[in-house]
Write a protein that holds these residues in place. Structure first.
Motif, short mmCIF file in Angstrom:
data_model
loop_
_atom_site.label_atom_id
_atom_site.label_comp_id
_atom_site.label_asym_id
_atom_site.label_seq_id
_atom_site.Cartn_x
_atom_site.Cartn_y
_atom_site.Cartn_z
N TYR A 1 0.83 -1.21 0.00
CA TYR A 1 0.00 0.00 0.00
C TYR A 1 0.87 1.26 0.00
O TYR A 1 0.50 2.26 -0.61
CB TYR A 1 -0.99 0.01 1.17
CG TYR A 1 -0.40 0.35 2.52
CD1 TYR A 1 -0.46 1.65 3.01
CD2 TYR A 1 0.21 -0.62 3.31
CE1 TYR A 1 0.06 1.98 4.25
CE2 TYR A 1 0.73 -0.31 4.54
CZ TYR A 1 0.66 0.99 5.01
OH TYR A 1 1.19 1.30 6.24
N LEU A 2 2.03 1.22 0.67
CA LEU A 2 2.93 2.37 0.65
C LEU A 2 3.59 2.52 -0.72
O LEU A 2 3.75 3.62 -1.21
CB LEU A 2 3.99 2.26 1.74
CG LEU A 2 3.56 2.58 3.16
CD1 LEU A 2 4.71 2.35 4.13
CD2 LEU A 2 3.05 4.00 3.27
N GLN A 3 3.98 1.40 -1.32
CA GLN A 3 4.57 1.44 -2.66
C GLN A 3 3.58 2.05 -3.65
O GLN A 3 3.95 2.90 -4.47
CB GLN A 3 4.95 0.03 -3.13
CG GLN A 3 6.12 -0.56 -2.43
CD GLN A 3 6.38 -1.99 -2.91
OE1 GLN A 3 5.66 -2.54 -3.74
NE2 GLN A 3 7.42 -2.61 -2.37
N TYR A 4 2.35 1.63 -3.57
CA TYR A 4 1.30 2.12 -4.46
C TYR A 4 1.12 3.63 -4.31
O TYR A 4 1.08 4.38 -5.29
CB TYR A 4 0.00 1.36 -4.16
CG TYR A 4 -1.19 1.80 -4.98
CD1 TYR A 4 -1.31 1.45 -6.31
CD2 TYR A 4 -2.20 2.56 -4.40
CE1 TYR A 4 -2.40 1.84 -7.06
CE2 TYR A 4 -3.30 2.96 -5.14
CZ TYR A 4 -3.39 2.60 -6.46
OH TYR A 4 -4.46 3.00 -7.20
N ARG A 5 1.02 4.08 -3.07
CA ARG A 5 0.84 5.50 -2.81
C ARG A 5 2.05 6.32 -3.24
O ARG A 5 1.92 7.41 -3.79
CB ARG A 5 0.52 5.74 -1.34
CG ARG A 5 -0.89 5.24 -0.97
CD ARG A 5 -1.16 5.25 0.50
NE ARG A 5 -1.07 6.58 1.07
CZ ARG A 5 -0.96 6.81 2.38
NH1 ARG A 5 -0.93 5.80 3.23
NH2 ARG A 5 -0.88 8.04 2.84
N LEU A 6 3.26 5.79 -3.01
CA LEU A 6 4.48 6.47 -3.42
C LEU A 6 4.53 6.61 -4.94
O LEU A 6 4.84 7.68 -5.47
CB LEU A 6 5.72 5.74 -2.91
CG LEU A 6 7.07 6.29 -3.34
CD1 LEU A 6 7.24 7.73 -2.87
CD2 LEU A 6 8.19 5.42 -2.80
N HIS A 7 4.22 5.55 -5.64
CA HIS A 7 4.21 5.60 -7.11
C HIS A 7 3.19 6.62 -7.61
O HIS A 7 3.47 7.37 -8.55
CB HIS A 7 3.92 4.23 -7.70
CG HIS A 7 5.05 3.27 -7.53
ND1 HIS A 7 4.91 1.92 -7.67
CD2 HIS A 7 6.35 3.46 -7.20
CE1 HIS A 7 6.06 1.31 -7.44
NE2 HIS A 7 6.95 2.24 -7.15
N ASN A 8 2.02 6.67 -6.98
CA ASN A 8 1.01 7.66 -7.37
C ASN A 8 1.50 9.08 -7.14
O ASN A 8 1.27 9.96 -7.98
CB ASN A 8 -0.30 7.42 -6.63
CG ASN A 8 -1.09 6.26 -7.19
OD1 ASN A 8 -0.80 5.78 -8.28
ND2 ASN A 8 -2.05 5.78 -6.43
N LEU A 9 2.17 9.32 -6.02
CA LEU A 9 2.72 10.65 -5.76
C LEU A 9 3.78 11.02 -6.79
O LEU A 9 3.82 12.15 -7.27
CB LEU A 9 3.34 10.71 -4.35
CG LEU A 9 2.39 10.82 -3.18
CD1 LEU A 9 3.15 10.72 -1.86
CD2 LEU A 9 1.61 12.13 -3.24
N MET A 10 4.62 10.06 -7.14
CA MET A 10 5.68 10.33 -8.12
C MET A 10 5.08 10.60 -9.50
O MET A 10 5.52 11.51 -10.20
CB MET A 10 6.67 9.16 -8.16
CG MET A 10 7.50 9.07 -6.91
SD MET A 10 8.50 7.58 -6.77
CE MET A 10 9.56 7.71 -8.18
N ILE A 11 4.08 9.86 -9.88
CA ILE A 11 3.43 10.07 -11.17
C ILE A 11 2.73 11.42 -11.19
O ILE A 11 2.82 12.17 -12.16
CB ILE A 11 2.43 8.92 -11.48
CG1 ILE A 11 3.20 7.64 -11.78
CG2 ILE A 11 1.51 9.30 -12.63
CD1 ILE A 11 2.34 6.40 -11.84
#
Length: 100
Positions: free
Chosen positions: A86-96
Motif C-alpha cells: 500500500y505504501l509502494q502504491y501511494r508512493l508511485h502515485n505521488l511520483m506520477i
C-alpha cells in the motif's frame, strides 16, 4: 513540510505519550521528507493532507520496521522488511502526479 506535525501524528498513531523517543522519531520524519523531496522529486505541499498522511504512514513504517539480521537472509541480500504494497502504491502515485 512541518516535521513537528508529522512527529505528533506518528506519536498519536502509535499511542506514544512521552517525549523519550522524540529525537529518533523526528530524525525519521526529517529523513522521510528529505528522501521524498530530494531523491523522489516530490514537491510536498504543506497544506496537502494526502502528502502529510503519506509522510506519517511512511515514517511510522520506518519506525516500526526494525530489520533483523538473519544470516540466510543476509546472504541472499534481503535484510529487513520490504515496503508494504500500500505504501509502494501511494508512493508511485505521488511520483506520477509530480511528473516523475
Amino acid at each position: 513540510m512541518d516535521t513537528a506535525n508529522i512527529v505528533s501524528l506518528i506519536k498519536a498513531r502509535l499511542g506514544i505519550t512521552s517525549t523519550v523517543r522524540d529525537i529518533y522519531i523526528t530524525a525519521i520524519a526529517d529523513a522521510v521528507v528529505k528522501e521524498l523531496e530530494d531523491e523522489k522529486g516530490i514537491a510536498l505541499e504543506p497544506d496537502n493532507a494526502n502528502h502529510l498522511l503519506f509522510c506519517v504512514d511512511y515514517a511510522t513504517w520506518m519506525y516500526q520496521n526494525k530489520p533483523t539480521v538473519d544470516i540466510m537472509k543476509y546472504q541472499s541480500g534481503s535484510v529487513g522488511g520490504a515496503m508494504p504494497r500500500y505504501l509502494q502504491y501511494r508512493l508511485h502515485n505521488l511520483m506520477i502526479h509530480n511528473g516523475r
